[in-house]
Motif scaffolding. Sequence first.
Motif, PDB file in Angstrom:
ATOM      1  N   ARG A  45     -19.862 -29.341 -25.026  1.00  5.85           N
ATOM      2  CA  ARG A  45     -18.523 -29.836 -24.529  1.00  5.85           C
ATOM      3  C   ARG A  45     -17.797 -30.512 -25.540  1.00  5.85           C
ATOM      4  NH1 ARG A  45     -20.411 -29.847 -18.191  1.00  5.85           N
ATOM      5  NH2 ARG A  45     -20.806 -27.577 -17.993  1.00  5.85           N
ATOM      6  N   TRP A  46     -18.514 -31.572 -25.988  1.00 11.85           N
ATOM      7  CA  TRP A  46     -17.672 -32.296 -27.003  1.00 11.85           C
ATOM      8  C   TRP A  46     -16.980 -31.539 -28.228  1.00 11.85           C
ATOM      9  CZ3 TRP A  46     -15.331 -36.538 -26.273  1.00 11.85           C
ATOM     10  CH2 TRP A  46     -15.864 -37.684 -25.470  1.00 11.85           C
ATOM     11  N   ALA A  63     -16.380 -28.280 -28.021  1.00 16.19           N
ATOM     12  CA  ALA A  63     -15.153 -27.475 -27.561  1.00 16.19           C
ATOM     13  C   ALA A  63     -14.108 -28.416 -27.168  1.00 16.19           C
ATOM     14  CB  ALA A  63     -15.541 -26.802 -26.222  1.00 16.19           C
ATOM     15  N   GLU A  97     -21.024 -20.178 -14.769  1.00 16.61           N
ATOM     16  CA  GLU A  97     -19.952 -19.051 -15.018  1.00 16.61           C
ATOM     17  C   GLU A  97     -19.852 -19.470 -16.683  1.00 16.61           C
ATOM     18  OE1 GLU A  97     -18.954 -16.002 -15.612  1.00 16.61           O
ATOM     19  OE2 GLU A  97     -18.316 -16.105 -13.530  1.00 16.61           O
ATOM     20  N   TRP A  98     -19.914 -18.317 -17.514  1.00 16.33           N
ATOM     21  CA  TRP A  98     -19.908 -18.653 -18.923  1.00 16.33           C
ATOM     22  C   TRP A  98     -18.735 -18.295 -19.414  1.00 16.33           C
ATOM     23  CZ3 TRP A  98     -23.894 -14.921 -21.654  1.00 16.33           C
ATOM     24  CH2 TRP A  98     -23.603 -13.670 -21.211  1.00 16.33           C
ATOM     25  N   ASP A  99     -18.549 -18.798 -20.728  1.00 18.25           N
ATOM     26  CA  ASP A  99     -17.324 -18.804 -21.453  1.00 18.25           C
ATOM     27  C   ASP A  99     -17.218 -17.163 -22.469  1.00 18.25           C
ATOM     28  OD1 ASP A  99     -14.887 -19.149 -23.055  1.00 18.25           O
ATOM     29  OD2 ASP A  99     -15.790 -20.722 -24.158  1.00 18.25           O
ATOM     30  N   ARG A 117      -8.794 -11.913 -18.107  1.00 17.33           N
ATOM     31  CA  ARG A 117      -7.250 -12.405 -18.161  1.00 17.33           C
ATOM     32  C   ARG A 117      -7.463 -14.012 -18.320  1.00 17.33           C
ATOM     33  NH1 ARG A 117      -4.994 -11.186 -12.819  1.00 17.33           N
ATOM     34  NH2 ARG A 117      -5.641 -13.180 -12.401  1.00 17.33           N
ATOM     35  N   HIS A 118      -8.316 -14.870 -17.677  1.00 19.05           N
ATOM     36  CA  HIS A 118      -8.294 -16.066 -17.807  1.00 19.05           C
ATOM     37  C   HIS A 118      -8.707 -16.616 -19.162  1.00 19.05           C
ATOM     38  CE1 HIS A 118      -7.637 -17.310 -13.785  1.00 19.05           C
ATOM     39  NE2 HIS A 118      -8.630 -16.814 -13.145  1.00 19.05           N
ATOM     40  N   GLN A 119      -9.745 -15.666 -19.607  1.00 19.91           N
ATOM     41  CA  GLN A 119     -10.029 -16.070 -20.968  1.00 19.91           C
ATOM     42  C   GLN A 119      -8.995 -15.880 -22.013  1.00 19.91           C
ATOM     43  OE1 GLN A 119     -13.173 -17.684 -20.382  1.00 19.91           O
ATOM     44  NE2 GLN A 119     -13.841 -16.641 -22.100  1.00 19.91           N
ATOM     45  N   VAL A 142      -5.583 -15.815 -21.577  1.00 16.25           N
ATOM     46  CA  VAL A 142      -4.683 -16.654 -21.248  1.00 16.25           C
ATOM     47  C   VAL A 142      -4.877 -17.878 -22.098  1.00 16.25           C
ATOM     48  CG1 VAL A 142      -3.321 -17.905 -19.729  1.00 16.25           C
ATOM     49  CG2 VAL A 142      -3.677 -15.539 -19.271  1.00 16.25           C
ATOM     50  N   LYS A 143      -6.168 -18.486 -21.896  1.00 15.41           N
ATOM     51  CA  LYS A 143      -6.558 -19.690 -22.252  1.00 15.41           C
ATOM     52  C   LYS A 143      -6.483 -19.847 -23.758  1.00 15.41           C
ATOM     53  CE  LYS A 143     -10.979 -20.484 -22.395  1.00 15.41           C
ATOM     54  NZ  LYS A 143     -12.419 -20.745 -22.301  1.00 15.41           N
ATOM     55  N   TRP A 172     -18.752 -22.691  -9.825  1.00 15.77           N
ATOM     56  CA  TRP A 172     -18.051 -23.293 -11.073  1.00 15.77           C
ATOM     57  C   TRP A 172     -16.498 -23.300 -10.925  1.00 15.77           C
ATOM     58  CZ3 TRP A 172     -20.585 -26.533 -12.871  1.00 15.77           C
ATOM     59  CH2 TRP A 172     -21.185 -26.371 -14.039  1.00 15.77           C
ATOM     60  N   SER A 173     -15.913 -21.944 -11.197  1.00 14.45           N
ATOM     61  CA  SER A 173     -14.549 -21.600 -11.177  1.00 14.45           C
ATOM     62  C   SER A 173     -13.894 -21.847  -9.556  1.00 14.45           C
ATOM     63  CB  SER A 173     -14.191 -20.322 -11.770  1.00 14.45           C
ATOM     64  OG  SER A 173     -14.963 -19.445 -11.117  1.00 14.45           O
ATOM     65  N   ARG A 174     -12.784 -22.382  -9.453  1.00 12.25           N
ATOM     66  CA  ARG A 174     -12.291 -22.480  -8.050  1.00 12.25           C
ATOM     67  C   ARG A 174     -11.605 -21.154  -7.779  1.00 12.25           C
ATOM     68  NH1 ARG A 174      -9.754 -27.334 -10.211  1.00 12.25           N
ATOM     69  NH2 ARG A 174     -10.977 -29.065  -8.975  1.00 12.25           N
ATOM     70  N   GLN A 192      -6.855 -23.958 -15.800  1.00 11.76           N
ATOM     71  CA  GLN A 192      -6.748 -22.825 -16.724  1.00 11.76           C
ATOM     72  C   GLN A 192      -7.211 -23.170 -18.258  1.00 11.76           C
ATOM     73  OE1 GLN A 192      -5.913 -19.589 -15.669  1.00 11.76           O
ATOM     74  NE2 GLN A 192      -6.386 -19.398 -17.786  1.00 11.76           N
ATOM     75  N   PRO A 197     -13.993 -21.246 -18.148  1.00  6.17           N
ATOM     76  CA  PRO A 197     -14.503 -21.205 -16.867  1.00  6.17           C
ATOM     77  C   PRO A 197     -15.101 -22.417 -16.135  1.00  6.17           C
ATOM     78  CG  PRO A 197     -16.238 -20.352 -18.253  1.00  6.17           C
ATOM     79  CD  PRO A 197     -15.189 -20.723 -19.091  1.00  6.17           C
ATOM     80  N   TYR A 201     -15.440 -31.795 -18.413  1.00  5.49           N
ATOM     81  CA  TYR A 201     -15.018 -32.518 -19.611  1.00  5.49           C
ATOM     82  C   TYR A 201     -14.801 -34.028 -19.435  1.00  5.49           C
ATOM     83  CZ  TYR A 201     -14.906 -27.944 -21.931  1.00  5.49           C
ATOM     84  OH  TYR A 201     -15.197 -26.824 -22.175  1.00  5.49           O
ATOM     85  N   LEU A 239     -17.850 -36.365 -19.623  1.00  5.90           N
ATOM     86  CA  LEU A 239     -18.197 -36.919 -20.764  1.00  5.90           C
ATOM     87  C   LEU A 239     -17.752 -38.283 -21.038  1.00  5.90           C
ATOM     88  CD1 LEU A 239     -17.040 -33.900 -23.000  1.00  5.90           C
ATOM     89  CD2 LEU A 239     -19.441 -34.288 -22.067  1.00  5.90           C
ATOM     90  N   ARG A 278     -16.628 -32.095  -8.434  1.00  3.65           N
ATOM     91  CA  ARG A 278     -17.369 -30.973  -8.338  1.00  3.65           C
ATOM     92  C   ARG A 278     -18.569 -31.252  -7.446  1.00  3.65           C
ATOM     93  NH1 ARG A 278     -18.436 -26.517 -11.058  1.00  3.65           N
ATOM     94  NH2 ARG A 278     -17.607 -27.099 -13.256  1.00  3.65           N
TER      95      ARG A 278
END
Lengths: 408, 373
Positions: free
Chosen positions: A51-52, A54, A117-119, A215-217, A219-220, A399-401, B32, B36, B42, B45, B53
Amino acid sequence: MAISDVQEYCHLTEADVEAIGRELDALRERVERSRGAKDAAYIRRVIRAQRWMAASARIGMIVAAPLDKRYRRPLQAASAVSLGLAKILENMEIGHNVMHGQWDWMNDPEIHSSTWEWDTGQPAEQWKHSHNYIHHQFTNVLGYDNDIGYGVLRMAREQRWTPANLGQPVYNALLATLFQWGVALHDLDLDAIRHGKKDPEEMRRQLAQIVRKGRHQLVKDYVLYPALTGPRWKETIRANVAANLMRNVWAYLIIFCGHFPDGALHFTEDELEDETRAEWYLRQILGTANFEGGPLLHLMSGNLGYQIEHHLFPDLVSNRYAEIAPEVRALCEKYELPYTTGPLHRQYGQVLRTIHKLTLPNRMTKDDRPPTGEGVTIEQHQRVRHEDTHQRRTELGAWSRAAGRSRA
Amino acid sequence: MFTDRVTSTTASRDAQTTPRDRWGRVRRGLDQLTTPLLPDDYLTLINPLWSSRELRGRVEKVVRETDDAATLVIRPGWGWTYDHRPGQYVGIGVQVDGKFHWRSYSVSSPPKRSGRTLAITVRAMPEGFLSDHLVNGLAPGTIVRLALPNGDFVLPDPPPARSLFLVGGSGITPVMSMLRTLDRRGTMGDVTLHYASTTPERMIFRDEIAALHAKHEALTVHEWFSDEQGIFDLARLDDLVPDWRRRETWACGPAPMLDAVEQHWRDADLDDRLHLERFSLQLKGDGGEGGLVTFQNTGREVEADGATTLLEAGEQAGVGMPYGCRVGICHTCTVTKISGTVRDLRNGDEFDQPNEQVQTCVTVPVGPCTLNV
């Protein structure tokens, strides 16, 4: 015909097969019992690092935007690489393994197969069906396991040749570069759609899910983050394309090295008949190939270099595969079973050779691996629609709302 | 647990928009960018409490109350509402050897909307591996998981004019929350506390209760030390609290004590004036007939008898079942039952609809059933 009739297994007695099963069960139990704080700390560490990586990649591109070209370009390049590596880590070592349920024992709702849910393009729900169930249960069984060529490539001699196969080198390159979208379509089962065997209702449901996630992927990566870098939006798009490409090609490479090197065999429906747990273990060993490398390579490939161990124990924590691999290998030697492994480049070289050879009809090429059986073709088998016999796991990443809505 | 959270969000949306709601909207807008995942994933962290959550908290202080009991002062993270009702319990999930274990404990601090911490008081039970860990092994700074307050063992607002609290041992914790609330709100009416403990040293909150007694004339406190005086006989209640029949009564303590109290009040035909809090699972049903339990996603099957809960059956079959308190309180173990009938051990209720949510820790199969795990 049962699996013990496969040539590689002819020398085993029934008692041998059961003994192998017992030894593997014991190995599994030992690892399960010793799981603890160190393993939990491991996956948390990997998740934090990912996460760091990303976050700093995204921020790096935004910070770089107003800078002078001299500073901007290196920062953008570093960010793109960091994002690509983050996506690779997320998909391979985190997402894939969490969704296998490897970390469910921690009883942590945030690192759990039912909520992850994965990226990547494919919705978790469809992955858990096409991969965890279909591929891991029916590994390398012709007509069952859609991972043999992903419905796009001819990866077994038993698959009938058509002139369309002449384009395989091109399809292969496309699959590698667009791998996440190939995977996204995987559970639709292109073969079933071609043969008109797909339930249209289910197909619509799955497509809607894929479109929403995709679409989410998109758009991001290609709208929002570029927009945040203002006039440099084109450069950000380029950087994000590079990161996705990096992940796609890497994931493709690792996955193809799991089941298509020469030592990994195919099976037929007949071998599934009355298969015991021990026989299932044998099929996993024979249908799978490892590759060798250092700890970093194994981390970045989600420990799938230990593909044999992963297939024997798909829900055992990945950070322990390295530890049990020598024992599995010793067991194979003891019972004179093949244990396919080699350096990554050699394994992939064999994959490439197979892809190109099977571009042509069988009579024009020679087989590199032991044949599955005399005159066996994939068409002999009535493809079973697994959806008819098996109810799907319905939970999406909580995970995802959007999870609640996309359950439709 | 989950439904509670849903209700509380709806409730806050009906009320006027608070800064917290606006902040929530901003975070949803940011989804967004992190899909996901959530922005919270984040933000944790930087600070582990910056996530709604999952409810979580940081242990700020561990205050020793007696040799074997301690109060944990916990600073909850985002999503906590601080509006528990006095007497309610919270779920707390603590990681031991990499694995989260859940238990429920009464909140001992009074509810305070402006508050920043909550307190639970725990006694290390000889056989309780988690309670021992909480009292002796939890360092300040540890991050724990929380479940929103729950429970019907609560003090009404306004409180009754006359009340009686019957307490045994660590059963004082929910009562302490009530007494502190009465003190803070200045609504201490005619209150009698009968508090039994084995010895004076093991009596949790003894000094604080003495101070409350000194402050409020209307608060009568009876201490009872069972090592010297023996188990308190409820027949003596007429001497000690002659008007107990006219009091609203709350009782909390070990199971045998509660059984005796329940019987005593029932004999007096006063059940409706008695409130009980039990922390151990009390089984009322006769168990199911048992049956074959199928676990959908692993394809495993196990034959369970009528006394084996679905949770135990799953664990025997090696399925990674989610679980929490194991006594039907926290709902962590809830999964979807796809088909078949199961019986709730607490009350004998049967669930026979397809795709029902069932609490696996308190239900047993009645014939074959399939779970979505």
